[in-house]
Motif scaffolding. Structure first.
Motif, PDB file in Angstrom:
ATOM      1  N   LYS A  90       0.831  -1.210   0.000  1.00  0.00           N
ATOM      2  CA  LYS A  90       0.000   0.000   0.000  1.00  0.00           C
ATOM      3  C   LYS A  90       0.864   1.259   0.000  1.00  0.00           C
ATOM      4  O   LYS A  90       0.366   2.346  -0.265  1.00  0.00           O
ATOM      5  CB  LYS A  90      -0.952  -0.049   1.192  1.00  0.00           C
ATOM      6  N   PRO A 176      -7.233   2.269   1.136  1.00  0.00           N
ATOM      7  CA  PRO A 176      -8.059   1.740   0.028  1.00  0.00           C
ATOM      8  C   PRO A 176      -7.259   1.509  -1.260  1.00  0.00           C
ATOM      9  O   PRO A 176      -7.629   1.974  -2.335  1.00  0.00           O
ATOM     10  CB  PRO A 176      -9.108   2.840  -0.154  1.00  0.00           C
ATOM     11  N   THR A 177      -6.154   0.804  -1.148  1.00  0.00           N
ATOM     12  CA  THR A 177      -5.279   0.514  -2.287  1.00  0.00           C
ATOM     13  C   THR A 177      -5.113  -0.997  -2.383  1.00  0.00           C
ATOM     14  O   THR A 177      -4.888  -1.652  -1.363  1.00  0.00           O
ATOM     15  CB  THR A 177      -3.891   1.162  -2.046  1.00  0.00           C
ATOM     16  N   TRP A 178      -5.219  -1.529  -3.588  1.00  0.00           N
ATOM     17  CA  TRP A 178      -5.068  -2.975  -3.759  1.00  0.00           C
ATOM     18  C   TRP A 178      -3.654  -3.392  -3.390  1.00  0.00           C
ATOM     19  O   TRP A 178      -2.679  -2.734  -3.780  1.00  0.00           O
ATOM     20  CB  TRP A 178      -5.383  -3.382  -5.197  1.00  0.00           C
ATOM     21  N   ALA A 179      -3.521  -4.507  -2.668  1.00  0.00           N
ATOM     22  CA  ALA A 179      -2.209  -5.055  -2.315  1.00  0.00           C
ATOM     23  C   ALA A 179      -2.180  -6.535  -2.641  1.00  0.00           C
ATOM     24  O   ALA A 179      -3.180  -7.242  -2.452  1.00  0.00           O
ATOM     25  CB  ALA A 179      -1.930  -4.837  -0.825  1.00  0.00           C
ATOM     26  N   GLY A 180      -1.054  -6.987  -3.139  1.00  0.00           N
ATOM     27  CA  GLY A 180      -0.911  -8.401  -3.483  1.00  0.00           C
ATOM     28  C   GLY A 180       0.265  -8.615  -4.400  1.00  0.00           C
ATOM     29  O   GLY A 180       1.184  -7.812  -4.433  1.00  0.00           O
ATOM     30  N   VAL A 181       0.212  -9.709  -5.149  1.00  0.00           N
ATOM     31  CA  VAL A 181       1.322 -10.074  -6.029  1.00  0.00           C
ATOM     32  C   VAL A 181       0.811 -10.245  -7.452  1.00  0.00           C
ATOM     33  O   VAL A 181      -0.236 -10.847  -7.674  1.00  0.00           O
ATOM     34  CB  VAL A 181       1.983 -11.393  -5.552  1.00  0.00           C
ATOM     35  N   ILE A 182       1.544  -9.687  -8.416  1.00  0.00           N
ATOM     36  CA  ILE A 182       1.291  -9.973  -9.827  1.00  0.00           C
ATOM     37  C   ILE A 182       2.358 -10.958 -10.284  1.00  0.00           C
ATOM     38  O   ILE A 182       3.533 -10.596 -10.420  1.00  0.00           O
ATOM     39  CB  ILE A 182       1.355  -8.688 -10.682  1.00  0.00           C
ATOM     40  N   PRO A 183       1.960 -12.230 -10.503  1.00  0.00           N
ATOM     41  CA  PRO A 183       2.960 -13.224 -10.922  1.00  0.00           C
ATOM     42  C   PRO A 183       3.492 -12.914 -12.329  1.00  0.00           C
ATOM     43  O   PRO A 183       2.734 -12.479 -13.208  1.00  0.00           O
ATOM     44  CB  PRO A 183       2.172 -14.545 -10.938  1.00  0.00           C
TER      45      PRO A 183
ATOM     46  N   ARG B 132       0.764   2.887 -11.081  1.00  0.00           N
ATOM     47  CA  ARG B 132       0.693   2.498  -9.684  1.00  0.00           C
ATOM     48  C   ARG B 132       0.888   3.689  -8.739  1.00  0.00           C
ATOM     49  O   ARG B 132       0.199   3.810  -7.716  1.00  0.00           O
ATOM     50  CB  ARG B 132       1.768   1.435  -9.386  1.00  0.00           C
ATOM     51  N   ASP B 135      -1.830   5.734  -7.202  1.00  0.00           N
ATOM     52  CA  ASP B 135      -2.765   5.003  -6.342  1.00  0.00           C
ATOM     53  C   ASP B 135      -2.194   4.784  -4.932  1.00  0.00           C
ATOM     54  O   ASP B 135      -2.819   4.118  -4.108  1.00  0.00           O
ATOM     55  CB  ASP B 135      -3.074   3.653  -7.008  1.00  0.00           C
ATOM     56  N   PRO B 191      -3.485 -11.588 -10.828  1.00  0.00           N
ATOM     57  CA  PRO B 191      -3.006 -11.050  -9.547  1.00  0.00           C
ATOM     58  C   PRO B 191      -3.535 -11.843  -8.349  1.00  0.00           C
ATOM     59  O   PRO B 191      -4.681 -12.309  -8.362  1.00  0.00           O
ATOM     60  CB  PRO B 191      -3.557  -9.622  -9.545  1.00  0.00           C
ATOM     61  N   PRO B 193      -4.360 -11.465  -4.441  1.00  0.00           N
ATOM     62  CA  PRO B 193      -4.489 -10.442  -3.392  1.00  0.00           C
ATOM     63  C   PRO B 193      -3.741 -10.838  -2.121  1.00  0.00           C
ATOM     64  O   PRO B 193      -3.644 -12.027  -1.793  1.00  0.00           O
ATOM     65  CB  PRO B 193      -6.004 -10.393  -3.117  1.00  0.00           C
ATOM     66  N   VAL B 199      -9.623  -4.670  -1.083  1.00  0.00           N
ATOM     67  CA  VAL B 199      -9.899  -3.711  -2.166  1.00  0.00           C
ATOM     68  C   VAL B 199     -10.041  -4.453  -3.497  1.00  0.00           C
ATOM     69  O   VAL B 199      -9.306  -5.393  -3.773  1.00  0.00           O
ATOM     70  CB  VAL B 199      -8.748  -2.684  -2.246  1.00  0.00           C
ATOM     71  N   LEU B 201      -9.681  -5.244  -7.421  1.00  0.00           N
ATOM     72  CA  LEU B 201      -8.562  -5.062  -8.348  1.00  0.00           C
ATOM     73  C   LEU B 201      -8.817  -3.826  -9.223  1.00  0.00           C
ATOM     74  O   LEU B 201      -9.837  -3.745  -9.903  1.00  0.00           O
ATOM     75  CB  LEU B 201      -8.412  -6.307  -9.224  1.00  0.00           C
ATOM     76  N   PRO B 202      -7.917  -2.857  -9.212  1.00  0.00           N
ATOM     77  CA  PRO B 202      -8.148  -1.652 -10.024  1.00  0.00           C
ATOM     78  C   PRO B 202      -7.923  -1.936 -11.525  1.00  0.00           C
ATOM     79  O   PRO B 202      -7.247  -2.894 -11.886  1.00  0.00           O
ATOM     80  CB  PRO B 202      -7.095  -0.676  -9.496  1.00  0.00           C
ATOM     81  N   TYR B 204      -6.110  -0.523 -13.713  1.00  0.00           N
ATOM     82  CA  TYR B 204      -4.749  -0.496 -14.264  1.00  0.00           C
ATOM     83  C   TYR B 204      -3.977  -1.787 -14.003  1.00  0.00           C
ATOM     84  O   TYR B 204      -2.895  -1.978 -14.552  1.00  0.00           O
ATOM     85  CB  TYR B 204      -3.969   0.721 -13.723  1.00  0.00           C
ATOM     86  N   LEU B 205      -4.560  -2.682 -13.182  1.00  0.00           N
ATOM     87  CA  LEU B 205      -3.901  -3.979 -12.966  1.00  0.00           C
ATOM     88  C   LEU B 205      -4.589  -5.113 -13.726  1.00  0.00           C
ATOM     89  O   LEU B 205      -4.185  -6.273 -13.633  1.00  0.00           O
ATOM     90  CB  LEU B 205      -3.864  -4.326 -11.472  1.00  0.00           C
TER      91      LEU B 205
END
Lengths: 206, 206
Positions: A90, A176-183, B132, B135, B191, B193, B199, B201-202, B204-205
């Motif tokens: 975040k 309020p921001t997406w968090a995680g991993v983009i493989p 990113r 955001d 992605p 989470p 949140v 997924l926005p 842009y992802l």
């Protein structure tokens, strides 16, 4: 092996020295970067390679400036990096990358035995394209003589890894921001036949 | 720019020195490898980066041994490689790789201006994950002070490329072996989470 130069100064918890960690990274990566010093200047070249037990092979033309620069007792640093994912926290500060990397400090050993040289070329070919070598006409003595193969010991190799999700500061967790991993993945797309190709795509390329 | 050390000794026809070739390679590659010399020993570290005009930025912790090793007038060699495809010929000898690579010889310039430093962090973040930065909560002064940003001029940058199909010897063209190119692509998978993410997924992802 853990030596002063393979011991990271930061995030030492990410470092590994066992073959069980190091070998699969080397086997999965298609290319490495070979760094060396010439007249005090750092130089680096990306190249193909293959592992054979506790050594790795690279190859190149006997006339290659790069190969000639490192074939005689010149220290190299070989790096491999698999980028597994982008880690989105975040805050910008806690963004990270999931990766598996290997660093090898070594000095080239020129492979002169012709059978080992041929075996090294087979391994490099099959490392990039599994089962390819058996489908090729034999490499000629002339082709072999035009090629230099160098071997590097993995004695002074280390791996560094990060896996898993982001680690946010507790006060940021509810933002309020997406968090995680983009493989991230490297894929082989549909093969494109050469203009002169008249042969059906073999099973090992499907 | 073409200088003695950016001029390849072999396959010089593959070399390019124009921004129109070099910049898109740097913009597409997610990571670079920074090589440098420490006590005569080559060292190399893969890292994130971003281009800003005719410079590239990298960043790291102010305590990073790597960053501290190169921040004061130490020559580096920065390499980037995009592997576009495996080139399969009918002989092992003519197998090749389609690639676009860049090599930069430069010396770090430490970015001290806080606005430029912040901009560099935004560029590095958005280079890996477009859109990113906007955001994210603002990076704090404390986070900024814990981070070193280094800039490198692209003045002495060169690119090297190979594209297209295999080039077989005329006498091999009719051999019953498939020949062509296997394209390689880096993709971003679905992605994942974080455990604490609530949140959506926005765009842009996606």
């Amino acid at each position: 092996m853990k030596t002063p130069r393979t011991t990271p100064s930061r995030l030492a918890k990410r470092a590994r020295y066992d073959d069980k960690t190091i070998h699969p990274i080397l086997d999965e990566a298609l290319f490495c970067t070979v760094s060396y010093v010439m007249n005090g200047q750092p130089m680096a070249i990306p190249t193909a390679f293959a592992r054979n037990g506790d050594r790795i092979y690279i190859h190149g033309s006997v006339g290659s400036h790069f190969i000639r620069s490192i074939e005689n007792n010149v220290p190299v640093c070989i790096t491999v990096m698999l980028a597994d994912g982008l880690v989105l926290a975040k805050s910008a500060f806690h963004h990270s990358v999931n990766y598996r990397s290997v660093v090898v400090f070594a000095t080239a050993e020129k492979v002169v035995d012709e059978a080992e040289k041929m075996h090294a070329l087979a391994l490099i070919t099959d490392h990039l394209i599994p089962n390819r070598w058996a489908d090729l006409r034999p490499t000629t003595a002339s082709e072999l003589h035009k090629t230099t193969v160098l071997a590097f010991s993995l004695t002074e190799a280390s791996a560094k890894l990060r896996a898993g999700g982001p680690g946010d500061d507790p006060e940021d967790v509810d933002l309020p921001t997406w968090a995680g991993v983009i493989p991230l993945q490297t894929i082989r797309a549909t093969p494109i036949p050469a203009e002169y190709n008249t042969v059906e795509l073999p099973h090992y390329l499907m």
